[in-house]
Design a protein around this motif. Structure first.
Motif, PDB file in Angstrom:
ATOM      1  N   LEU A 115      -5.638 -15.516 -20.985  1.00  0.00           N
ATOM      2  CA  LEU A 115      -5.922 -14.235 -21.636  1.00  0.00           C
ATOM      3  C   LEU A 115      -7.384 -14.217 -22.050  1.00  0.00           C
ATOM      4  N   THR A 116      -8.086 -13.144 -21.690  1.00  0.00           N
ATOM      5  CA  THR A 116      -9.475 -12.954 -22.105  1.00  0.00           C
ATOM      6  C   THR A 116      -9.510 -11.706 -22.979  1.00  0.00           C
ATOM      7  N   PHE A 117      -9.827 -11.887 -24.252  1.00  0.00           N
ATOM      8  CA  PHE A 117      -9.799 -10.773 -25.197  1.00  0.00           C
ATOM      9  C   PHE A 117     -11.063  -9.929 -25.089  1.00  0.00           C
ATOM     10  N   LEU A 118     -10.862  -8.645 -24.794  1.00  0.00           N
ATOM     11  CA  LEU A 118     -11.961  -7.688 -24.722  1.00  0.00           C
ATOM     12  C   LEU A 118     -12.182  -7.041 -26.082  1.00  0.00           C
ATOM     13  N   GLU A 119     -11.108  -6.977 -26.873  1.00  0.00           N
ATOM     14  CA  GLU A 119     -11.142  -6.357 -28.197  1.00  0.00           C
ATOM     15  C   GLU A 119     -10.073  -7.036 -29.053  1.00  0.00           C
ATOM     16  N   PHE A 120     -10.395  -7.283 -30.316  1.00  0.00           N
ATOM     17  CA  PHE A 120      -9.402  -7.869 -31.216  1.00  0.00           C
ATOM     18  C   PHE A 120      -9.733  -7.492 -32.652  1.00  0.00           C
ATOM     19  N   ASP A 121      -8.826  -6.761 -33.289  1.00  0.00           N
ATOM     20  CA  ASP A 121      -8.936  -6.425 -34.710  1.00  0.00           C
ATOM     21  C   ASP A 121      -7.525  -6.175 -35.218  1.00  0.00           C
ATOM     22  N   ASN A 122      -6.902  -7.193 -35.769  1.00  0.00           N
ATOM     23  CA  ASN A 122      -5.498  -7.097 -36.170  1.00  0.00           C
ATOM     24  C   ASN A 122      -5.291  -6.861 -37.648  1.00  0.00           C
ATOM     25  N   GLY A 123      -6.331  -6.550 -38.382  1.00  0.00           N
ATOM     26  CA  GLY A 123      -6.131  -6.323 -39.801  1.00  0.00           C
ATOM     27  C   GLY A 123      -5.413  -7.507 -40.413  1.00  0.00           C
ATOM     28  N   TRP A 124      -4.270  -7.259 -41.069  1.00  0.00           N
ATOM     29  CA  TRP A 124      -3.518  -8.333 -41.707  1.00  0.00           C
ATOM     30  C   TRP A 124      -2.284  -8.739 -40.916  1.00  0.00           C
ATOM     31  N   GLY A 125      -2.163  -8.288 -39.677  1.00  0.00           N
ATOM     32  CA  GLY A 125      -1.058  -8.722 -38.831  1.00  0.00           C
ATOM     33  C   GLY A 125      -1.217 -10.187 -38.464  1.00  0.00           C
ATOM     34  N   GLN A 126      -0.113 -10.910 -38.372  1.00  0.00           N
ATOM     35  CA  GLN A 126      -0.169 -12.325 -38.015  1.00  0.00           C
ATOM     36  C   GLN A 126       0.070 -12.473 -36.511  1.00  0.00           C
ATOM     37  N   PHE A 127      -0.910 -13.030 -35.820  1.00  0.00           N
ATOM     38  CA  PHE A 127      -0.940 -13.136 -34.364  1.00  0.00           C
ATOM     39  C   PHE A 127      -1.019 -14.613 -33.990  1.00  0.00           C
ATOM     40  N   TRP A 128       0.021 -15.104 -33.310  1.00  0.00           N
ATOM     41  CA  TRP A 128       0.093 -16.501 -32.890  1.00  0.00           C
ATOM     42  C   TRP A 128       0.183 -16.568 -31.373  1.00  0.00           C
ATOM     43  N   ILE A 129      -0.428 -17.578 -30.765  1.00  0.00           N
ATOM     44  CA  ILE A 129      -0.219 -17.876 -29.350  1.00  0.00           C
ATOM     45  C   ILE A 129       0.216 -19.336 -29.254  1.00  0.00           C
ATOM     46  N   TYR A 130       1.316 -19.545 -28.524  1.00  0.00           N
ATOM     47  CA  TYR A 130       1.861 -20.890 -28.328  1.00  0.00           C
ATOM     48  C   TYR A 130       1.666 -21.314 -26.884  1.00  0.00           C
ATOM     49  N   ASP A 131       1.326 -22.582 -26.685  1.00  0.00           N
ATOM     50  CA  ASP A 131       1.078 -23.138 -25.356  1.00  0.00           C
ATOM     51  C   ASP A 131       2.398 -23.576 -24.734  1.00  0.00           C
ATOM     52  N   GLY A 132       3.206 -22.595 -24.316  1.00  0.00           N
ATOM     53  CA  GLY A 132       4.501 -22.908 -23.733  1.00  0.00           C
ATOM     54  C   GLY A 132       5.382 -21.685 -23.624  1.00  0.00           C
ATOM     55  N   LYS A 133       6.641 -21.923 -23.264  1.00  0.00           N
ATOM     56  CA  LYS A 133       7.558 -20.821 -22.950  1.00  0.00           C
ATOM     57  C   LYS A 133       8.263 -20.232 -24.163  1.00  0.00           C
ATOM     58  N   ASP A 134       8.022 -20.789 -25.366  1.00  0.00           N
ATOM     59  CA  ASP A 134       8.607 -20.199 -26.567  1.00  0.00           C
ATOM     60  C   ASP A 134       7.802 -20.636 -27.793  1.00  0.00           C
ATOM     61  N   ALA A 135       8.223 -20.177 -28.962  1.00  0.00           N
ATOM     62  CA  ALA A 135       7.494 -20.460 -30.196  1.00  0.00           C
ATOM     63  C   ALA A 135       7.725 -21.875 -30.717  1.00  0.00           C
ATOM     64  N   ASN A 136       8.492 -22.689 -29.997  1.00  0.00           N
ATOM     65  CA  ASN A 136       8.628 -24.108 -30.338  1.00  0.00           C
ATOM     66  C   ASN A 136       7.521 -24.943 -29.715  1.00  0.00           C
ATOM     67  N   ALA A 137       6.735 -24.357 -28.832  1.00  0.00           N
ATOM     68  CA  ALA A 137       5.614 -25.053 -28.193  1.00  0.00           C
ATOM     69  C   ALA A 137       4.477 -25.214 -29.210  1.00  0.00           C
ATOM     70  N   PRO A 138       3.499 -26.069 -28.920  1.00  0.00           N
ATOM     71  CA  PRO A 138       2.369 -26.226 -29.842  1.00  0.00           C
ATOM     72  C   PRO A 138       1.581 -24.923 -29.990  1.00  0.00           C
ATOM     73  N   ALA A 139       1.213 -24.607 -31.223  1.00  0.00           N
ATOM     74  CA  ALA A 139       0.390 -23.422 -31.489  1.00  0.00           C
ATOM     75  C   ALA A 139      -1.041 -23.699 -31.029  1.00  0.00           C
ATOM     76  N   ILE A 140      -1.671 -22.686 -30.460  1.00  0.00           N
ATOM     77  CA  ILE A 140      -3.071 -22.787 -30.052  1.00  0.00           C
ATOM     78  C   ILE A 140      -3.920 -22.309 -31.219  1.00  0.00           C
ATOM     79  N   ASP A 141      -4.948 -23.070 -31.558  1.00  0.00           N
ATOM     80  CA  ASP A 141      -5.838 -22.703 -32.658  1.00  0.00           C
ATOM     81  C   ASP A 141      -6.724 -21.544 -32.207  1.00  0.00           C
ATOM     82  N   LEU A 142      -6.410 -20.362 -32.682  1.00  0.00           N
ATOM     83  CA  LEU A 142      -7.168 -19.167 -32.301  1.00  0.00           C
ATOM     84  C   LEU A 142      -8.412 -18.971 -33.148  1.00  0.00           C
TER      85      LEU A 142
END
Length: 181
Positions: A66-93
């Motif tokens: 994923l290449t972010f062209l725009e990002f402004d999430n206010g106070w929304g919590q946005f996580w990306i995990y390196d795997g097929k579900d949220a049990n995978a390791p979180a990527i430090d964004l």
């Protein structure tokens, strides 16, 4: 026209291709397109909501990027995990922010690439209140080399090494490439 400044105009134009809007799918397998927040390319997202999506690469031996062209999430919590579900390791964004791994503001890593063997990235996003512009990210795939050795950690038996010191050095190396070791 004697006023030359109004004789030309410049505008950057993007071809977003197929647009995949968060909350509109559970999982996809693609190597091109655009991934957006629930508000889409031109709208804002509005709380409350919470959802999880997984993006798989569109072929074997590939990794989702994923290449972010725009990002402004206010106070929304946005996580990306390196795997097929949220049990995978979180990527430090937010590598410059030691307080959190998830992104809740405007400063995040611009490019995020899966390192797991499935090549999947799982995105978890939610907010209890508010709204914001959100994100627009280009989806692509990356084919890692067969061998891509990376140093995970290194340690020595003593903190400072001087000439004539006896020291033990240990390292953890892993192959982020296609070949299993």
């Amino acid at each position: 026209d004697t006023y030359l400044a109004n004789n030309t105009a410049n505008k950057q134009v993007y071809n977003y291709g197929t647009i995949y809007t968060f909350t509109q799918f559970d999982s996809i397998s693609v190597c091109e397109g655009t991934f957006t927040d629930p508000g889409g390319v031109v709208g804002d997202w509005s709380a409350p909501f919470s959802d999880t999506v997984t993006i798989y690469p569109g072929g074997p031996n590939l990794r989702t990027r994923l290449t972010f062209l725009e990002f402004d999430n206010g106070w929304g919590q946005f996580w990306i995990y390196d795997g097929k579900d949220a049990n995978a390791p979180a990527i430090d964004l937010t590598p410059d922010n030691n307080n959190t791994l998830y992104a809740y503001d405007t400063e995040i890593a611009q490019v995020v690439t899966a390192k797991n063997t499935e090549g999947a990235l799982t995105i978890v996003f939610g907010s209890n209140y508010g709204s914001a512009v959100g994100w627009i990210a280009s989806i692509s795939c990356y084919q890692p080399p067969a061998d891509d050795f990376q140093l995970k950690s290194i340690a020595t038996s003593i903190p400072t090494i001087f000439e004539q010191d006896e020291v033990s050095i240990s390292a953890v190396v892993y192959n982020a490439g296609l070949n299993s070791q």
